[in-house]
Design a protein around this motif. Sequence first.
Motif, PDB file in Angstrom:
ATOM      1  N   LEU A 150       3.997  -0.761  11.843  1.00 35.82           N
ATOM      2  CA  LEU A 150       2.811  -0.930  11.003  1.00 35.82           C
ATOM      3  C   LEU A 150       3.243  -1.310   9.593  1.00 35.82           C
ATOM      4  CD1 LEU A 150      -0.304  -0.672  10.815  1.00 35.82           C
ATOM      5  CD2 LEU A 150       0.077   1.702  10.101  1.00 35.82           C
ATOM      6  N   TRP A 151       2.724  -2.428   9.103  1.00 34.87           N
ATOM      7  CA  TRP A 151       3.051  -2.949   7.782  1.00 34.87           C
ATOM      8  C   TRP A 151       1.806  -2.963   6.904  1.00 34.87           C
ATOM      9  CZ3 TRP A 151       7.975  -4.409   6.363  1.00 34.87           C
ATOM     10  CH2 TRP A 151       8.915  -4.520   7.396  1.00 34.87           C
ATOM     11  N   GLN A 152       1.985  -2.647   5.636  1.00 33.35           N
ATOM     12  CA  GLN A 152       0.926  -2.674   4.639  1.00 33.35           C
ATOM     13  C   GLN A 152       1.080  -3.966   3.830  1.00 33.35           C
ATOM     14  OE1 GLN A 152      -1.128   0.160   4.159  1.00 33.35           O
ATOM     15  NE2 GLN A 152      -2.364  -1.034   2.764  1.00 33.35           N
ATOM     16  N   PHE A 153       0.003  -4.753   3.734  1.00 31.99           N
ATOM     17  CA  PHE A 153       0.045  -5.925   2.864  1.00 31.99           C
ATOM     18  C   PHE A 153       0.149  -5.444   1.424  1.00 31.99           C
ATOM     19  CE2 PHE A 153      -2.185  -7.889   6.478  1.00 31.99           C
ATOM     20  CZ  PHE A 153      -1.442  -9.054   6.612  1.00 31.99           C
ATOM     21  N   SER A 154       1.047  -6.016   0.648  1.00 32.56           N
ATOM     22  CA  SER A 154       1.136  -5.645  -0.763  1.00 32.56           C
ATOM     23  C   SER A 154       0.618  -6.766  -1.654  1.00 32.56           C
ATOM     24  CB  SER A 154       2.558  -5.243  -1.152  1.00 32.56           C
ATOM     25  OG  SER A 154       3.455  -6.317  -0.969  1.00 32.56           O
ATOM     26  N   SER A 155       0.977  -8.024  -1.316  1.00 28.24           N
ATOM     27  CA  SER A 155       0.498  -9.147  -2.120  1.00 28.24           C
ATOM     28  C   SER A 155       0.697 -10.439  -1.346  1.00 28.24           C
ATOM     29  CB  SER A 155       1.261  -9.228  -3.444  1.00 28.24           C
ATOM     30  OG  SER A 155       2.622  -9.546  -3.219  1.00 28.24           O
ATOM     31  N   TYR A 156       0.094 -11.486  -1.873  1.00 26.50           N
ATOM     32  CA  TYR A 156       0.384 -12.805  -1.359  1.00 26.50           C
ATOM     33  C   TYR A 156       0.557 -13.751  -2.535  1.00 26.50           C
ATOM     34  CZ  TYR A 156      -4.408 -14.475  -2.209  1.00 26.50           C
ATOM     35  OH  TYR A 156      -5.586 -14.838  -2.799  1.00 26.50           O
ATOM     36  N   ARG A 157       1.388 -14.750  -2.333  1.00 26.29           N
ATOM     37  CA  ARG A 157       1.627 -15.775  -3.346  1.00 26.29           C
ATOM     38  C   ARG A 157       1.163 -17.095  -2.786  1.00 26.29           C
ATOM     39  NH1 ARG A 157       7.242 -18.221  -5.621  1.00 26.29           N
ATOM     40  NH2 ARG A 157       6.325 -19.461  -7.295  1.00 26.29           N
ATOM     41  N   GLU A 158       0.375 -17.797  -3.565  1.00 25.36           N
ATOM     42  CA  GLU A 158      -0.169 -19.088  -3.174  1.00 25.36           C
ATOM     43  C   GLU A 158       0.305 -20.135  -4.183  1.00 25.36           C
ATOM     44  OE1 GLU A 158      -4.559 -20.743  -2.003  1.00 25.36           O
ATOM     45  OE2 GLU A 158      -4.413 -19.223  -3.559  1.00 25.36           O
ATOM     46  N   VAL A 159       0.948 -21.179  -3.671  1.00 25.51           N
ATOM     47  CA  VAL A 159       1.436 -22.252  -4.533  1.00 25.51           C
ATOM     48  C   VAL A 159       0.932 -23.573  -3.971  1.00 25.51           C
ATOM     49  CG1 VAL A 159       3.466 -23.414  -5.492  1.00 25.51           C
ATOM     50  CG2 VAL A 159       3.541 -20.946  -5.075  1.00 25.51           C
ATOM     51  N   THR A 160       0.262 -24.365  -4.805  1.00 23.87           N
ATOM     52  CA  THR A 160      -0.133 -25.716  -4.415  1.00 23.87           C
ATOM     53  C   THR A 160       0.523 -26.689  -5.378  1.00 23.87           C
ATOM     54  OG1 THR A 160      -2.180 -25.536  -5.689  1.00 23.87           O
ATOM     55  CG2 THR A 160      -2.321 -25.101  -3.334  1.00 23.87           C
TER      56      THR A 160
END
Length: 160
Positions: free
Chosen positions: A43-53
């Motif tokens: 089981l993993w907890q989402f901590s953040s996401y990075r979005e680059v365009t």
Amino acid sequence: MRYTSYINLFTILLLAAFAFAGCHQNHTGHAPSTAVKDRIIGLWQFSSYREVTTLNDTVNNDQTQPVAGTVEFTPDGRIISRDESGNTEEGTWSLVDGGKKVSIMFDDFASAGLDLAAFLGAGTFELQEIEAGNMALSNHSLLSAGGNSLKYELTFHLEK
């Protein structure tokens, strides 16, 4: 005549060495993906996401956002994702490319209204990091049209 016997013996020993080395490489070739699979399961907890365009090689968006929710990778290849509201989506996962990438396919991500599942439903993610307690999954897309090039990168950071 004796010279020919030495050459034949050398050839046999050389072939045996190649056969042994080949068997050894095949055996160890499966160990890394097994070790990676063992580290992913849980089981993993989402901590953040990075979005680059990037548009025509110029970054026009680079942001990191916190995100809530969990994702569980089961030993039998099932994946269960839950957002902060408790919406759940299930699907399958598998290692591809020798354990360097994770293929994720959700059964019906539209039913849960889960944005993370829609992003993860994109298919194959690179394992950028897989260490005790930390994992990073990254997906890259490239679109070209009308002389323009758009690159999109999404990276999820997870913690156990």
